[in-house]
Design a protein around this motif. Structure first.
Motif, PDB file in Angstrom:
ATOM      1  N   ASP A 146       0.783  -1.161  -0.063  1.00  0.00           N
ATOM      2  CA  ASP A 146       0.025  -0.104  -0.019  1.00  0.00           C
ATOM      3  C   ASP A 146       0.720   1.133   0.135  1.00  0.00           C
ATOM      4  O   ASP A 146       0.422   2.295  -0.748  1.00  0.00           O
ATOM      5  CB  ASP A 146      -0.896   0.004   1.333  1.00  0.00           C
ATOM      6  CG  ASP A 146      -2.170  -0.921   0.998  1.00  0.00           C
ATOM      7  OD1 ASP A 146      -2.237  -1.384   0.041  1.00  0.00           O
ATOM      8  OD2 ASP A 146      -2.874  -1.088   1.881  1.00  0.00           O
ATOM      9  N   GLY A 179      -7.808  -1.492   0.283  1.00  0.00           N
ATOM     10  CA  GLY A 179      -7.116  -0.954   1.472  1.00  0.00           C
ATOM     11  C   GLY A 179      -8.049  -0.250   2.483  1.00  0.00           C
ATOM     12  O   GLY A 179      -9.115  -0.296   2.437  1.00  0.00           O
ATOM     13  N   GLY A 180      -7.430   0.358   3.404  1.00  0.00           N
ATOM     14  CA  GLY A 180      -8.278   0.929   4.452  1.00  0.00           C
ATOM     15  C   GLY A 180      -8.507   2.515   4.018  1.00  0.00           C
ATOM     16  O   GLY A 180      -8.261   2.953   3.149  1.00  0.00           O
ATOM     17  N   HIS A 181      -8.707   3.318   5.268  1.00  0.00           N
ATOM     18  CA  HIS A 181      -9.203   4.573   5.060  1.00  0.00           C
ATOM     19  C   HIS A 181      -8.181   5.504   4.433  1.00  0.00           C
ATOM     20  O   HIS A 181      -8.467   6.098   3.387  1.00  0.00           O
ATOM     21  CB  HIS A 181      -9.532   5.277   6.445  1.00  0.00           C
ATOM     22  CG  HIS A 181      -9.993   6.573   6.515  1.00  0.00           C
ATOM     23  ND1 HIS A 181     -11.051   7.092   6.079  1.00  0.00           N
ATOM     24  CD2 HIS A 181      -9.067   7.742   6.520  1.00  0.00           C
ATOM     25  CE1 HIS A 181     -11.118   8.537   6.221  1.00  0.00           C
ATOM     26  NE2 HIS A 181      -9.962   8.882   6.409  1.00  0.00           N
ATOM     27  N   THR A 183      -5.474   4.719   2.665  1.00  0.00           N
ATOM     28  CA  THR A 183      -5.128   4.232   1.287  1.00  0.00           C
ATOM     29  C   THR A 183      -6.245   4.645   0.486  1.00  0.00           C
ATOM     30  O   THR A 183      -5.951   5.471  -0.762  1.00  0.00           O
ATOM     31  CB  THR A 183      -4.978   2.674   1.178  1.00  0.00           C
ATOM     32  OG1 THR A 183      -3.930   2.307   1.986  1.00  0.00           O
ATOM     33  CG2 THR A 183      -4.632   2.202  -0.280  1.00  0.00           C
ATOM     34  N   GLN A 184      -7.352   4.610   0.729  1.00  0.00           N
ATOM     35  CA  GLN A 184      -8.532   4.941  -0.288  1.00  0.00           C
ATOM     36  C   GLN A 184      -8.483   6.696  -0.393  1.00  0.00           C
ATOM     37  O   GLN A 184      -8.885   7.172  -1.327  1.00  0.00           O
ATOM     38  CB  GLN A 184      -9.945   4.488   0.462  1.00  0.00           C
ATOM     39  CG  GLN A 184     -10.043   2.990   0.264  1.00  0.00           C
ATOM     40  CD  GLN A 184     -11.594   2.612   0.481  1.00  0.00           C
ATOM     41  OE1 GLN A 184     -12.427   3.318   0.685  1.00  0.00           O
ATOM     42  NE2 GLN A 184     -11.697   1.491   0.492  1.00  0.00           N
TER      43      GLN A 184
END
Length: 252
Positions: A146, A179-181, A183-184
């Motif tokens: 990531d 991905g998570g927060h 990454t987004q």
């Protein structure tokens, strides 16, 4: 202080005070030796176990650029654990000529170490030289790590040539829902930075089978239309729309 460091300082001290009776050097040679000693000390400081010492070493190197520093700086970027030191390493590299830093950073993009790739991409985005664009490959933009992918997205939107934005947006859109927060959020920011060319790239994602992909696409378009909207609010609103079976196209 190590024994070797003590010996180095003793030699320098004896030379400066004239205690070394076996060697006679003119002023220019002595100055060169002092410079070499300073360079060696700065490079050694990059590997010190204390983060504060590494930070000061990077600051000193950036304040007095020298071609000898480029290799050690790039090498340290690949392993430095502290964010604020890595940031100073990038600053120090940015103080050196692009003709020296660019080849070394491009080489790091092929490293097996994720941090080496990520930090090289980050530094390239700060340097902003368009010659680096061909090295921002699809493989980097979709890297399984990531941090590498996020750095590649940021570098890509800085380096993309005019007219290539739609192609880049299409590749970035394949990563929606990943991905998570954080990454987004990074991906949405990269897409929004491309402007209108990213709208068409989002269309397939808006009807994707994965609800996370659909929600991310809707949230990203919301950020484009309303930059003052926070990502957390946009993504939660998009999730509700998707959960209710909406496409987010109502009212468009």
């Amino acid at each position: 202080m190590t024994r070797s460091s003590l010996r180095t300082e003793e030699v320098v001290s004896m030379t400066v005070t004239g205690q070394d009776t076996n060697t006679r050097r003119d002023t220019d040679t002595g100055t060169d030796a002092d410079v070499d000693t300073d360079a060696a000390r700065a490079i050694g400081g990059l590997a010190d176990e204390r983060a504060s010492v590494r930070l000061r070493a990077a600051l000193a190197i950036g304040s007095a650029p020298d071609p000898r520093y480029v290799g050690p700086l790039v090498e340290r970027c690949a392993t430095e654990p502290e964010f604020f030191v890595r940031d100073m390493l990038t600053w120090a590299l940015n103080r050196h000529p692009v003709t020296l830093t660019l080849p070394a950073l491009l080489h790091e993009l092929r490293s097996e170490r994720p941090q080496a790739r990520s930090q090289a991409l980050h530094t390239l985005s700060k340097i902003g030289d368009p010659q680096a664009w061909p090295a921002i490959t699809r493989a980097l933009l979709t890297d399984p790590d990531d941090e590498v992918a996020r750095s590649a997205w940021r570098a890509a939107v800085v380096l993309v040539p005019e007219g290539e934005e739609p192609v880049l947006a299409t590749v970035l859109a394949t990563q929606l829902g990943r991905g998570g927060h954080e990454t987004q959020l990074s991906l949405s920011r990269a897409l929004v930075a491309l402007g209108e060319p990213m709208v068409a790239a989002l269309l397939p994602a808006r009807t994707a089978a994965d609800p996370a992909v659909r929600a991310h696409a809707l949230a990203t378009e919301k950020l484009l239309r309303d930059p003052d909207t926070g990502f957390a609010f946009a993504i939660e609103e998009a999730k509700r729309v998707v959960a209710l079976g909406g496409s987010g196209q109502e009212g468009h």
